[in-house]
Design an enzyme around this catalytic site. Structure first.
Site, mmCIF file in Angstrom:
data_model
loop_
_atom_site.group_PDB
_atom_site.id
_atom_site.type_symbol
_atom_site.label_atom_id
_atom_site.label_comp_id
_atom_site.label_asym_id
_atom_site.label_seq_id
_atom_site.Cartn_x
_atom_site.Cartn_y
_atom_site.Cartn_z
ATOM 1 N N ASN A 108 -14.843 -19.765 16.883
ATOM 2 C CA ASN A 108 -13.613 -20.462 16.184
ATOM 3 C C ASN A 108 -12.560 -19.564 16.969
ATOM 4 O OD1 ASN A 108 -15.015 -22.157 14.386
ATOM 5 N ND2 ASN A 108 -14.686 -21.189 12.855
ATOM 6 N N HIS A 125 -13.995 -17.790 22.144
ATOM 7 C CA HIS A 125 -13.804 -18.604 22.805
ATOM 8 C C HIS A 125 -12.346 -18.555 22.489
ATOM 9 C CE1 HIS A 125 -17.382 -21.812 22.096
ATOM 10 N NE2 HIS A 125 -17.520 -20.362 22.892
ATOM 11 N N CYS A 153 4.291 -17.462 34.474
ATOM 12 C CA CYS A 153 4.562 -16.042 35.005
ATOM 13 C C CYS A 153 4.476 -15.762 35.393
ATOM 14 C CB CYS A 153 2.720 -16.333 35.065
ATOM 15 S SG CYS A 153 2.315 -14.321 35.267
ATOM 16 N N CYS A 155 4.267 -14.631 38.383
ATOM 17 C CA CYS A 155 2.856 -14.591 39.578
ATOM 18 C C CYS A 155 3.112 -16.113 39.923
ATOM 19 C CB CYS A 155 1.925 -14.175 39.672
ATOM 20 S SG CYS A 155 0.719 -15.663 38.977
ATOM 21 N N ALA A 236 -19.500 -23.973 3.561
ATOM 22 C CA ALA A 236 -19.333 -22.315 4.162
ATOM 23 C C ALA A 236 -19.272 -21.513 1.942
ATOM 24 C CB ALA A 236 -18.920 -21.864 5.087
HETATM 25 P P1 NAD Z 1 -19.186 -28.618 15.747
HETATM 26 O O1 NAD Z 1 -17.883 -29.443 15.468
HETATM 27 O O2 NAD Z 1 -19.673 -28.467 17.246
HETATM 28 O O3 NAD Z 1 -19.915 -28.320 14.110
HETATM 29 C C1 NAD Z 1 -19.311 -27.496 13.022
HETATM 30 C C2 NAD Z 1 -20.721 -27.573 12.515
HETATM 31 O O4 NAD Z 1 -19.925 -27.195 11.208
HETATM 32 C C3 NAD Z 1 -20.867 -29.134 12.132
HETATM 33 O O5 NAD Z 1 -22.215 -28.697 12.780
HETATM 34 C C4 NAD Z 1 -20.955 -29.507 10.430
HETATM 35 O O6 NAD Z 1 -22.483 -30.079 10.032
HETATM 36 C C5 NAD Z 1 -20.165 -28.241 10.171
HETATM 37 N N1 NAD Z 1 -19.731 -27.907 8.976
HETATM 38 C C6 NAD Z 1 -18.848 -28.957 8.285
HETATM 39 N N2 NAD Z 1 -18.548 -28.968 7.191
HETATM 40 C C7 NAD Z 1 -18.545 -27.806 7.035
HETATM 41 C C8 NAD Z 1 -18.518 -26.602 6.048
HETATM 42 N N3 NAD Z 1 -18.054 -27.117 4.876
HETATM 43 N N4 NAD Z 1 -18.782 -25.451 5.846
HETATM 44 C C9 NAD Z 1 -20.219 -25.621 6.421
HETATM 45 N N5 NAD Z 1 -20.585 -26.129 7.514
HETATM 46 C C10 NAD Z 1 -19.656 -26.993 7.996
HETATM 47 O O7 NAD Z 1 -18.426 -26.789 15.480
HETATM 48 P P2 NAD Z 1 -18.975 -24.794 16.614
HETATM 49 O O8 NAD Z 1 -20.490 -25.115 16.918
HETATM 50 O O9 NAD Z 1 -18.449 -24.304 16.014
HETATM 51 O O10 NAD Z 1 -18.618 -25.742 18.387
HETATM 52 C C11 NAD Z 1 -17.452 -25.972 18.608
HETATM 53 C C12 NAD Z 1 -16.414 -26.144 19.106
HETATM 54 O O11 NAD Z 1 -15.472 -25.896 18.856
HETATM 55 C C13 NAD Z 1 -16.564 -24.605 19.634
HETATM 56 O O12 NAD Z 1 -16.148 -23.423 20.690
HETATM 57 C C14 NAD Z 1 -14.978 -23.909 19.099
HETATM 58 O O13 NAD Z 1 -14.604 -23.221 20.099
HETATM 59 C C15 NAD Z 1 -14.556 -25.294 18.977
HETATM 60 N N6 NAD Z 1 -13.293 -25.096 18.016
HETATM 61 C C16 NAD Z 1 -13.290 -24.403 17.073
HETATM 62 C C17 NAD Z 1 -12.150 -24.834 15.614
HETATM 63 C C18 NAD Z 1 -11.297 -24.069 15.330
HETATM 64 O O14 NAD Z 1 -10.672 -22.999 15.432
HETATM 65 N N7 NAD Z 1 -11.501 -24.257 13.243
HETATM 66 C C19 NAD Z 1 -12.082 -25.859 14.986
HETATM 67 C C20 NAD Z 1 -12.747 -27.280 16.011
HETATM 68 C C21 NAD Z 1 -13.677 -26.849 17.339
HETATM 69 ZN ZN ZN Z 2 0.266 -14.713 36.936
#
Ligand code: NAD
Ligand code: ZN
Length: 252
Positions: A108, A125, A153, A155, A236
């Site tokens: 995240n 990430h 920037c 640069c 979660a």
């Molecule tokens: P993903 O969106 O691919 O998957 C999310 C997963 O979370 C799914 O498998 C879903 O079933 C599960 N989920 C949904 N609600 C839930 C809950 N309440 N409790 C537990 N699990 C739950 O996300 P990913 O695997 O993190 O990969 C996606 C990419 O997207 C990452 O690279 C990330 O950097 C980015 N991302 C980040 C954010 C953030 O920072 N909050 C949000 C969206 C995407």
């Molecule tokens: Zn720069």
């Protein structure tokens, strides 16, 4: 979903295998922030179902329409700042008082682990609140400004959010630290990740091959579910506090 948690026999977790010195990894994805109201990417109502990822999170998209990209990130940043860490994030802080040798490895970019008081966080990430130069890589401090218009920037390079876009490598030092933590961990929680984005998705497989015990928490099955020692179909924010109670009771 409660019933599914109870269907899993909690005594099947070998609690006596662990103690306060056990090395523990909390590996998280977008799902842990879902209950804070932050959209995931791959769920049906997630970001990627509404927008073309290649336009918003890639070098090509940034070159073509920087304003579109910057405004999309600025909107997400605003939503994230209004959101609060949830019971999943705060449970990790409780766990970290129990397990002193624990780390958080997250995909995240929202910074909610930090706001919840979690310790030793490896952000694979990047972080949406930080900016860098797209040419020289220098970190650019914008204070609290929510950048919507292109800045340069010293640069001459374009300033962009310090997040990993499609086709880009993960920050090497952070990735190394994450792999080191995973290689020596005895217990891993894999929480709210679809386990589809590599190399991050490799981490639970790596931990498993090194003999760690893995608890997966996700309302949906993932490509990792069959390998997990326990895979709980739950949110979660609901499952983590229950697991905490189990471990806490054991270590009293
Ligand atoms: P993903 O969106 O691919 O998957 C999310 C997963 O979370 C799914 O498998 C879903 O079933 C599960 N989920 C949904 N609600 C839930 C809950 N309440 N409790 C537990 N699990 C739950 O996300 P990913 O695997 O993190 O990969 C996606 C990419 O997207 C990452 O690279 C990330 O950097 C980015 N991302 C980040 C954010 C953030 O920072 N909050 C949000 C969206 C995407
Ligand atoms: Zn720069």
């Amino acid at each position: 979903m409660d019933s599914i948690f109870h269907a899993m026999n909690p005594t099947s977790i070998p609690l006596d295998r662990f103690n306060r010195d056990s090395q523990v990894v909390f590996f998280t994805g977008a799902g842990i922030s879902a209950e804070s109201g932050i959209a995931t990417f791959r769920d049906p109502d997630g970001h990627w179902s509404k927008y073309d990822p290649m336009k918003l999170a890639s070098q090509a998209g940034f070159r073509e329409d920087p304003d579109l990209v910057l405004n999309w990130y600025a909107d997400r940043r605003e939503a994230i700042l209004q959101a609060q860490p949830n019971a999943g994030h705060t449970s990790i802080s409780d766990f970290q008082k129990l397990f002193k040798r624990s780390v958080v490895i997250t995909q995240n970019v929202d910074g909610l682990h930090e706001r919840a008081g979690n310790q030793t966080i490896y952000e694979l990430h990047g972080n949406i609140h930080r900016h860098k130069c797209n040419s020289c890589g220098k970190i650019i401090n914008l204070a609290n400004e929510n950048m919507r218009e292109l800045k340069r920037c010293d640069c001459g390079g374009r300033v962009r959010p310090d997040v990993v876009w499609f086709g880009e490598s993960l920050p090497r030092e952070t990735l190394n630290r994450a792999f080191n933590a995973v290689q020596s961990c005895e217990l891993m929680f894999s929480i709210g990740t679809s386990a589809q984005i590599y190399p991050a998705a490799q981490l639970p497989f790596e931990a498993k091959s090194r003999g760690a015990y893995i608890i997966e928490i996700n309302p949906e099955p993932t490509p990792f579910s069959r390998k997990a020692d326990v895979s709980v179909r739950d949110d979660a924010g609901s499952a983590l506090p229950k697991f905490y109670e189990e471990f806490h009771a054991q270590f009293k």
